[in-house]
Design a protein around this motif. Structure first.
Motif, mmCIF file in Angstrom:
data_model
loop_
_atom_site.group_PDB
_atom_site.id
_atom_site.type_symbol
_atom_site.label_atom_id
_atom_site.label_comp_id
_atom_site.label_asym_id
_atom_site.label_seq_id
_atom_site.Cartn_x
_atom_site.Cartn_y
_atom_site.Cartn_z
ATOM 1 N N ASP A 105 1.349 16.322 2.623
ATOM 2 C CA ASP A 105 2.551 15.949 1.871
ATOM 3 C C ASP A 105 3.020 14.546 2.279
ATOM 4 N N SER A 106 2.971 14.304 3.578
ATOM 5 C CA SER A 106 3.369 12.971 4.053
ATOM 6 C C SER A 106 2.428 11.902 3.501
ATOM 7 N N TYR A 107 1.143 12.248 3.455
ATOM 8 C CA TYR A 107 0.164 11.298 2.911
ATOM 9 C C TYR A 107 0.460 11.009 1.436
ATOM 10 N N ALA A 108 0.636 12.070 0.648
ATOM 11 C CA ALA A 108 0.858 11.888 -0.789
ATOM 12 C C ALA A 108 2.148 11.118 -1.056
ATOM 13 N N ALA A 109 3.195 11.455 -0.318
ATOM 14 C CA ALA A 109 4.481 10.778 -0.517
ATOM 15 C C ALA A 109 4.365 9.297 -0.192
ATOM 16 N N THR A 110 3.651 8.994 0.891
ATOM 17 C CA THR A 110 3.537 7.599 1.306
ATOM 18 C C THR A 110 2.698 6.806 0.318
ATOM 19 N N ARG A 111 1.640 7.440 -0.203
ATOM 20 C CA ARG A 111 0.843 6.747 -1.233
ATOM 21 C C ARG A 111 1.668 6.472 -2.479
ATOM 22 N N LEU A 112 2.473 7.461 -2.905
ATOM 23 C CA LEU A 112 3.313 7.273 -4.087
ATOM 24 C C LEU A 112 4.326 6.159 -3.847
ATOM 25 N N ALA A 113 4.971 6.190 -2.690
ATOM 26 C CA ALA A 113 5.958 5.154 -2.378
ATOM 27 C C ALA A 113 5.307 3.778 -2.346
ATOM 28 N N ALA A 114 4.104 3.715 -1.794
ATOM 29 C CA ALA A 114 3.407 2.426 -1.716
ATOM 30 C C ALA A 114 3.082 1.908 -3.119
ATOM 31 N N ALA A 115 2.730 2.805 -4.008
ATOM 32 C CA ALA A 115 2.459 2.395 -5.390
ATOM 33 C C ALA A 115 3.736 1.892 -6.056
ATOM 34 N N ILE A 132 8.254 13.151 11.378
ATOM 35 C CA ILE A 132 6.967 13.243 12.057
ATOM 36 C C ILE A 132 6.946 14.553 12.841
ATOM 37 N N ARG A 133 6.197 15.493 12.328
ATOM 38 C CA ARG A 133 6.210 16.845 12.897
ATOM 39 C C ARG A 133 5.063 17.053 13.885
ATOM 40 N N GLY A 134 4.313 16.001 14.120
ATOM 41 C CA GLY A 134 3.187 16.026 15.046
ATOM 42 C C GLY A 134 2.344 14.795 14.774
ATOM 43 N N LEU A 135 1.383 14.555 15.634
ATOM 44 C CA LEU A 135 0.572 13.351 15.490
ATOM 45 C C LEU A 135 -0.147 13.306 14.135
ATOM 46 N N ASP A 136 -0.531 14.485 13.622
ATOM 47 C CA ASP A 136 -1.231 14.515 12.331
ATOM 48 C C ASP A 136 -0.374 13.943 11.198
ATOM 49 N N TRP A 137 0.945 14.140 11.278
ATOM 50 C CA TRP A 137 1.834 13.639 10.226
ATOM 51 C C TRP A 137 1.899 12.105 10.289
ATOM 52 N N ALA A 138 1.987 11.601 11.509
ATOM 53 C CA ALA A 138 2.015 10.146 11.674
ATOM 54 C C ALA A 138 0.699 9.534 11.197
ATOM 55 N N GLU A 139 -0.403 10.181 11.560
ATOM 56 C CA GLU A 139 -1.704 9.644 11.147
ATOM 57 C C GLU A 139 -1.867 9.679 9.633
ATOM 58 N N ALA A 140 -1.319 10.721 8.997
ATOM 59 C CA ALA A 140 -1.417 10.815 7.541
ATOM 60 C C ALA A 140 -0.650 9.672 6.871
ATOM 61 N N SER A 141 0.554 9.403 7.373
ATOM 62 C CA SER A 141 1.342 8.298 6.808
ATOM 63 C C SER A 141 0.641 6.966 7.039
ATOM 64 N N LEU A 176 -0.278 6.777 20.052
ATOM 65 C CA LEU A 176 -0.464 5.877 18.918
ATOM 66 C C LEU A 176 -0.537 4.426 19.384
ATOM 67 N N ALA A 177 0.401 4.071 20.275
ATOM 68 C CA ALA A 177 0.446 2.684 20.742
ATOM 69 C C ALA A 177 -0.841 2.301 21.463
ATOM 70 N N ALA A 178 -1.366 3.237 22.269
ATOM 71 C CA ALA A 178 -2.581 2.940 23.035
ATOM 72 C C ALA A 178 -3.793 2.770 22.125
ATOM 73 N N ALA A 179 -3.786 3.483 21.005
ATOM 74 C CA ALA A 179 -4.937 3.443 20.091
ATOM 75 C C ALA A 179 -4.648 2.590 18.863
ATOM 76 N N TRP A 180 -3.654 1.710 18.950
ATOM 77 C CA TRP A 180 -3.182 1.015 17.756
ATOM 78 C C TRP A 180 -4.263 0.228 16.999
ATOM 79 N N PRO A 181 -5.262 -0.333 17.660
ATOM 80 C CA PRO A 181 -6.311 -1.009 16.875
ATOM 81 C C PRO A 181 -6.965 -0.089 15.836
ATOM 82 N N ASP A 182 -6.924 1.229 16.077
ATOM 83 C CA ASP A 182 -7.485 2.161 15.095
ATOM 84 C C ASP A 182 -6.565 2.362 13.892
ATOM 85 N N TYR A 183 -5.302 2.016 14.045
ATOM 86 C CA TYR A 183 -4.314 2.310 13.001
ATOM 87 C C TYR A 183 -3.764 1.065 12.307
#
Ligand SMILES: [Zn+2]
Length: 245
Positions: A105-115, A132-141, A176-183
């Motif tokens: 849901d976070s992914y879809a919402a963010t894609r729509l907002a970006a459009a 952000i309900r967990g790392l997966d939500w942040a990664e989806a956004s 997230l901060a430590a792995a930021w080059p991936d994001y």
């Protein structure tokens, strides 16, 4: 049309610099960057966009947006009612339905907002991500922001209905901060903290100073900028002064 070699021809160019506006100006884009701005540019082989009668301007910068709740926009009606079960309105809708969000849901919402941003001429967004309900939500956004091509500040927040007595997920933020080059899409997306402030999710209560100070300290130790809703009772109680000391 290729963005490798594009000429935007004959528009009213707002340069936003000391050179001033250029009526009937051209902008030459090569390999994704502006190669030249001026009148009557001669660019053999370029794909030409006729901008006559149009404004050619840098993209707009949005400074505060909760992209995750774009899916809820049509559900909250226009009533400015306070939060509470069954009360309707924006805050209650986000609090109630936000708790049921899955990463998709976070992914879809963010894609729509970006459009929507792109359609409105916004090329940089500040995603104040407070469900952000967990790392997966942040990664989806973040995946949605990466795929959108927008420039962004992703401010890592808390979750809808986050208990005041519980710390923000500082471990996930540090991961997230430590792995930021991936994001970070080669610097196009930057990380920050969406701080819940001294009032927390329930403005009738307060967050214990030991907790919110630990949150600020975590952001500072990671070198992250912090932003906050400086409004309402918490602001009246000196929230910004608290943050600044
Ligand atoms: Zn906000």
């Amino acid at each position: 049309m290729s963005h490798q070699n594009m000429l935007i021809r004959g528009g009213y160019v707002l340069t936003m610099d000391a050179a001033g506006d250029i009526p009937g100006g051209d902008v030459h884009l090569r390999d994704g960057v502006i190669a030249a701005v001026g009148r009557n540019l001669d660019v053999p082989g370029a794909d030409v966009v006729d901008a006559a009668g149009k404004i050619v301007a840098p993209g707009l910068v949005d400074t505060h947006w909760h992209l995750w709740n774009t899916l809820l926009r049509g559900m909250s009606d226009g009533r400015p009612t306070p939060a509470g079960p069954g009360r309707g309105g924006y805050f209650a809708t986000c609090a109630e339905l936000g708790g049921h969000f899955l990463p998709g849901d976070s992914y879809a919402a963010t894609r729509l907002a970006a459009a929507e941003a792109t359609d409105a001429g916004i090329t940089t967004v500040h995603d104040w991500s407070h469900n952000i309900r967990g790392l997966d939500w942040a990664e989806a956004s973040l995946r949605a922001l990466r795929e959108s091509g927008l420039r962004a500040r992703f401010s890592f927040g808390y979750q809808a209905g986050h208990p005041n007595a519980r710390l923000m997920a500082l471990d996930d933020l540090a991961r997230l901060a430590a792995a930021w080059p991936d994001y970070g899409a080669d610097g196009r997306i930057r990380l920050g903290m969406a701080w819940r402030g001294t009032g927390g999710s329930n403005p009738a209560m307060r967050v214990a100073p030991a907790l919110y100070r630990e949150e600020i300290a975590a952001a500072r130790s990671l070198g992250l900028p912090v932003s906050v809703h400086a409004c309402g009772p918490a602001a009246a109680a000196g929230q910004v002064a608290t943050y600044a000391d």
